[in-house]
Design an enzyme around this catalytic site. Structure first.
Site, PDB file in Angstrom:
ATOM      1  N   SER A  11      32.822  10.647  95.553  1.00  0.00           N
ATOM      2  CA  SER A  11      32.858   9.496  96.456  1.00  0.00           C
ATOM      3  C   SER A  11      33.162   9.871  97.898  1.00  0.00           C
ATOM      4  CB  SER A  11      33.898   8.492  95.977  1.00  0.00           C
ATOM      5  OG  SER A  11      35.170   9.112  95.882  1.00  0.00           O
TER       6      SER A  11
ATOM      7  N   ASP B 296      41.403   3.434 101.715  1.00  0.00           N
ATOM      8  CA  ASP B 296      41.905   2.781 100.507  1.00  0.00           C
ATOM      9  C   ASP B 296      42.863   3.738  99.814  1.00  0.00           C
ATOM     10  OD1 ASP B 296      40.403   4.636  99.081  1.00  0.00           O
ATOM     11  OD2 ASP B 296      38.779   3.234  98.629  1.00  0.00           O
TER      12      ASP B 296
ATOM     13  N   HIS C 151      40.678   7.231  99.511  1.00  0.00           N
ATOM     14  CA  HIS C 151      39.682   7.748 100.459  1.00  0.00           C
ATOM     15  C   HIS C 151      40.153   7.706 101.903  1.00  0.00           C
ATOM     16  CE1 HIS C 151      37.311   6.272  96.935  1.00  0.00           C
ATOM     17  NE2 HIS C 151      36.859   7.507  97.041  1.00  0.00           N
TER      18      HIS C 151
END
Ligand SMILES: *[C@@H]1O[C@H](CO)[C@@H](O)[C@H](O)[C@H]1NC(C)=O
Ligand SMILES: *[C@@H]1O[C@H](CO)[C@@H](O)[C@H](O)[C@H]1NC(C)=O
Ligand SMILES: *[C@@H]1O[C@H](CO)[C@@H](O)[C@H](O)[C@H]1NC(C)=O
Length: 366
Positions: free
Chosen positions: A43, A331, A334
């Site tokens: 991600s 978040d 990340h």
């Protein structure tokens, strides 16, 4: 562009043509020598592959992700804005490599991204009921398919030339480490020591690197693990909001073994070159000395709910901070675009010991 007649005919070029040559030269030096960027990973560099995986909740194509992305769009990036793949693309002078699963091209001559949020080196990492991701082995499978198409289109020699000049960016391992510390996984891994676990990770990666090499990849950008134990998600679990040092130690262990593996690979093959980015000390310094980098918040996520905004991921039901540039983390796991920009600057033009044996700019110039 025509030379202005007011400039002496003896001068090599007029101001405007000189400027043109200068810009062309910069474009050449900075970008034209890389035909394509192939991104493999998780991600941290997913630019939308997970949008195309049906029956999975592992997605980021909803607010408030992308709030600082051009147009404020939620594109599937797990970030407030551009992520590291976008920023590296800009440095290299190529558009962001589009998601492979988007089928926007059959050849992706300027590169593509196989990166998939939640993925890891183990096929099982990130997979579960309603959780689906492209493991790194699966991503290499997809590249194998693409490489065959390139050979068909460009010929064997053409594909070889194209791929040998291209960059292969590999950003993987964080989710495998998270999985090791996941309580649901603990029983299964009871007898696996951190050393054994990391050795298995490296063995899988080494096999995949050999596969990529056999398909023509020659220039690699290998991104090490960051201080995963200092993400808001880990501090959330600590009464004192401390980093998880066991997790940090596993990240360091992995990075050390990755460094050794890459050196071994290079001496085996004699025709690969690479950039290794030691993410850990760079990110850790940012977290320990946020103000040095212009940050005000090193512990809490910008978007989420609960303690340190780390109780949930960033969804439309969460809250988000107005001052994203002050935050290291977007978040609970990340980084923000701001943090990614600092990290990619080091990858592209940094120096040892943070990028070894050379930075990406030097790798491209080879
Ligand atoms: C892309 O192509 C594959 C194979 O033809 C197909 O299965 C898939 O549904 C396509 N995906 C999209 C997003 O069009
Ligand atoms: C992982 O998945 C790949 C296919 O994507 C497969 O080739 C490989 O055998 C799998 N590895 C294990 C250990 O199951
Ligand atoms: C690139 O790699 C080859 C071996 O793989 C090595 O001989 C050469 O010195 C490397 N180039 C640089 C600039 O390190």
């Amino acid at each position: 562009m025509m030379a202005s007649s007011s400039i002496s005919s003896k001068s090599f070029c007029s101001l405007s043509t000189c400027l043109f040559f200068f810009i062309a030269l910069i474009a050449f030096v900075e970008g034209q020598s890389v035909p394509a960027v192939y991104v493999l990973g998780d991600s941290l560099v997913d630019v939308g592959n997970n949008n195309y995986i049906d029956g999975s909740l592992l997605k980021a194509n909803y607010p408030y992700n992308g709030i600082d992305y051009p147009g404020g769009k939620s594109t599937g990036r797990f970030c407030n804005g551009k992520n590291a793949a976008d920023i590296l693309g800009e440095k290299v002078g190529l558009p962001t490599s589009p998601p492979y699963l988007s089928n926007t091209s059959s050849l992706f001559l300027k590169g593509t991204s196989f990166a998939s949020g939640g993925s890891g080196l183990f096929n099982s990492t990130g997979q579960g009921f309603l959780f689906k991701t492209l493991s790194l082995p699966k991503q290499v499978d997809y590249f194998t398919t693409l490489q065959a198409r390139l050979v068909q289109h460009l010929g064997a020699a053409g594909a070889e030339q194209h791929l040998s000049k291209s960059l292969f960016v590999v950003v993987i391992g964080s989710n495998d480490v998270f999985a090791y510390f996941d309580n649901n996984n603990k029983n299964k891994l009871k007898n696996v020591t951190p050393d054994q676990y990391v050795d298995e990770m490296i063995a899988i990666l080494q096999g995949l690197m050999k596969q990529l090499h056999s398909l023509g990849a020659r220039k690699f950008v290998m991104v090490g693990l960051g201080s995963l134990g200092c993400t808001p998600a880990q501090r959330f679990k600590s009464n004192t909001e401390d980093c998880n040092s066991d997790m940090n130690n596993m990240a360091i262990k992995y990075n050390n073994k990755l460094t050794a593996m890459m050196a071994g690979l290079q001496s085996n093959f004699n025709d690969i070159n690479y950039t290794y980015f030691d993410t850990y000390p760079v990110l850790y310094d940012i977290i320990q000395n946020p103000t040095k980098y212009g940050f005000k918040e090193a512990k809490a996520a910008c978007c989420g709910l609960g303690k340190l905004n780390a109780g949930v991921f960033c969804t439309p039901l969460a809250i988000f901070c107005p001052n994203r540039k002050d935050h290291i983390f977007w978040d609970k796991v990340h980084p923000t675009q701001e943090t990614d920009t600092i990290l990619v600057n080091v990858i592209y033009s940094g120096s040892p010991p943070y990028v070894t044996p050379m930075n990406a700019q030097q790798l491209i110039a080879l």
